[in-house]
Design an enzyme around this catalytic site. Structure first.
Site, PDB file in Angstrom:
ATOM      1  N   ARG A 109       1.003  -0.854   0.212  1.00  0.00           N
ATOM      2  CA  ARG A 109      -0.129  -0.096   0.438  1.00  0.00           C
ATOM      3  C   ARG A 109       1.290   1.332  -0.075  1.00  0.00           C
ATOM      4  O   ARG A 109       0.702   2.357  -0.335  1.00  0.00           O
ATOM      5  CB  ARG A 109      -0.853  -0.221   1.285  1.00  0.00           C
ATOM      6  CG  ARG A 109      -1.805   1.610   1.401  1.00  0.00           C
ATOM      7  CD  ARG A 109      -2.846   1.337   0.559  1.00  0.00           C
ATOM      8  NE  ARG A 109      -3.645   0.396   0.461  1.00  0.00           N
ATOM      9  CZ  ARG A 109      -4.672   0.512  -0.740  1.00  0.00           C
ATOM     10  NH1 ARG A 109      -4.834   1.559  -1.809  1.00  0.00           N
ATOM     11  NH2 ARG A 109      -5.576  -0.766  -0.646  1.00  0.00           N
ATOM     12  N   THR A 347      -2.394  -5.232   8.411  1.00  0.00           N
ATOM     13  CA  THR A 347      -3.048  -5.636   7.619  1.00  0.00           C
ATOM     14  C   THR A 347      -3.507  -6.003   6.204  1.00  0.00           C
ATOM     15  O   THR A 347      -2.663  -5.612   5.450  1.00  0.00           O
ATOM     16  CB  THR A 347      -4.451  -5.769   8.938  1.00  0.00           C
ATOM     17  OG1 THR A 347      -4.907  -4.739   8.799  1.00  0.00           O
ATOM     18  CG2 THR A 347      -3.880  -6.424  10.147  1.00  0.00           C
ATOM     19  N   HIS A 349      -5.225  -4.572   4.229  1.00  0.00           N
ATOM     20  CA  HIS A 349      -5.362  -2.627   3.672  1.00  0.00           C
ATOM     21  C   HIS A 349      -3.672  -1.767   3.191  1.00  0.00           C
ATOM     22  O   HIS A 349      -3.656  -1.817   2.324  1.00  0.00           O
ATOM     23  CB  HIS A 349      -6.198  -1.537   4.065  1.00  0.00           C
ATOM     24  CG  HIS A 349      -6.342  -0.284   2.699  1.00  0.00           C
ATOM     25  ND1 HIS A 349      -6.028   0.898   2.909  1.00  0.00           N
ATOM     26  CD2 HIS A 349      -6.933  -0.534   1.691  1.00  0.00           C
ATOM     27  CE1 HIS A 349      -5.990   1.511   2.021  1.00  0.00           C
ATOM     28  NE2 HIS A 349      -6.806   1.191   1.462  1.00  0.00           N
ATOM     29  N   CYS A 350      -3.108  -2.267   4.151  1.00  0.00           N
ATOM     30  CA  CYS A 350      -1.015  -1.909   4.213  1.00  0.00           C
ATOM     31  C   CYS A 350      -0.985  -3.194   3.350  1.00  0.00           C
ATOM     32  O   CYS A 350      -0.723  -2.467   2.870  1.00  0.00           O
ATOM     33  CB  CYS A 350      -0.848  -2.100   5.540  1.00  0.00           C
ATOM     34  SG  CYS A 350      -1.688  -1.680   6.989  1.00  0.00           S
ATOM     35  N   LEU A 351      -0.798  -4.197   2.873  1.00  0.00           N
ATOM     36  CA  LEU A 351      -0.451  -5.158   2.256  1.00  0.00           C
ATOM     37  C   LEU A 351      -0.856  -4.909   0.981  1.00  0.00           C
ATOM     38  O   LEU A 351       0.474  -5.777   0.490  1.00  0.00           O
ATOM     39  CB  LEU A 351      -0.458  -6.744   3.059  1.00  0.00           C
ATOM     40  CG  LEU A 351      -0.084  -6.809   3.903  1.00  0.00           C
ATOM     41  CD1 LEU A 351      -1.036  -8.028   4.542  1.00  0.00           C
ATOM     42  CD2 LEU A 351       1.158  -7.364   4.119  1.00  0.00           C
TER      43      LEU A 351
END
Length: 359
Positions: A109, A347, A349-351
């Site tokens: 992200r 988690t 969204h960050c990935l």
């Protein structure tokens, strides 16, 4: 790409917004989702990484049911390891593309490309923001900072270089001219200390194609990004947001989330409308080795066919899923246990980073 709008990598004077380009909302149809395969102990120790992989692969499987998954893989060894893990888990490899793009860490992200679209001219381009691993916290990040250009070459897309630091988790879009962000992150001295708030707003408008920037003040406890918006406030349609909410006044997040809720009440969109605000509970605190982790249901990811929600083995998981089901009647809402993933301080969204299609 048409020659009248063709930006060149060295052309710092090309302003995407002036040529009709913008960053669409996450629910806009995707060509693919981009990930960066975990391969080092940068975010998870070897033991932790083994524990997080089942959920990570479940995430890939769920996305792949409705779109292609493109994965930056550090080298050929990582590619083969990834293929083996995916095959053993029953993932359809025809829906997964593994590319030999070296990385330092897994948070696509933030180090991945920002794809812009121009629906009128049917063109796309990539914004290659600078990246410094959340204020220089986790060197090295030299490989991660090259990922947008690697993907631009792979997709044969032009790219532009704004020349300032920006992270995908710091910005949230409604696709209709508005971006939400936080002062704690974008105005932090460890990012772009030479820029004022007004100057940063101009960059956001110029390079994301928005007309307004709406600011909240803070993020949540345990967030090492200095307050990314994707843990607190998310658009679920062009005029509705979900906001992380903590009712317990003794919880460390209570004052920050109360303040954000009040800030949202006072905001108006480009068309003058007030935001529709839906409260999303915070999970019970997730603690590891005495450290509070940034667990938040707001860190969900919207794929073509599903909304993938991190869950944390607590009673509030189903409440969060039910709320998001009401927000996304056109998609299934899938909860995946992210308790071992959030140890890496992020988690789903960050990935991930979406690659939008052109209508």
């Amino acid at each position: 790409m048409a020659t009248h709008t063709q930006p060149q990598p060295h052309n710092t004077h090309f302003i995407p917004a002036q040529h009709g380009f913008f960053f669409p909302a996450e629910w806009h149809p995707h060509v693919a989702t981009w990930l960066s395969w975990p391969h080092t102990e940068a975010s998870w120790s070897s033991e932790r990484q083994e524990k997080m992989f089942p959920a990570y692969i479940d995430f890939i499987r769920t996305i792949s049911e409705s779109e292609q998954v493109c994965i930056n893989a550090h080298n050929e060894t990582v590619i083969q390891t990834a293929k083996m893990r995916l095959l053993m888990a029953g993932v359809d490899l025809s829906k997964v593309t593994l590319l030999p793009n070296p990385t330092n860490d897994s948070w696509c992200r933030d180090h991945g490309p920002a794809f812009l679209i121009n629906p009128t001219s049917k063109e796309r381009l990539i914004v290659n923001w600078e990246y410094n691993a959340w204020g220089g916290k986790y060197p090295p990040y030299d490989r991660d900072s090259l990922i947008p250009v690697e993907i631009a070459h792979y997709r044969k897309l032009p790219y532009v270089n704004p020349g300032i630091i920006m992270e995908g988790g710091a910005v949230e879009f409604n696709g209709k001219g508005t971006v939400l962000t936080s002062r704690a992150c974008l105005l932090n001295q460890n990012r772009n200390s030479h820029l004022t708030q007004a100057q940063i707003e101009q960059y956001l408008c110029d390079y994301y194609g928005v007309q307004q920037v709406l600011w909240v003040e803070e993020g949540i406890v345990g967030d090492d990004t200095d307050g990314h918006i994707d843990d607190t406030v998310r658009f679920v349609n062009e005029d509705t947001v979900v906001v992380a909410t903590e009712p317990n006044p003794n919880d460390d997040n209570y004052p920050f989330l109360q303040e954000i809720r009040q800030e949202l009440n006072e905001m108006r969109l480009v068309n003058g409308k007030q935001l529709n605000i839906i409260e999303l509970p915070m999970p019970d605190p997730v603690i590891s080795e005495g450290q509070r982790l940034p667990a938040s249901y707001a860190n969900f990811y919207i794929s073509n066919g599903a909304v993938i929600v991190p869950t944390f083995r607590c009673a509030k998981d189903q409440t969060a899923i039910d709320i998001l089901e009401s927000c996304f009647p056109d998609r299934k809402v899938v909860g995946i246990d992210a308790t071992d993933i959030v140890w890496g301080l992020g988690t789903f969204h960050c990935l991930s980073q979406q690659e939008p299609a052109i209508d």
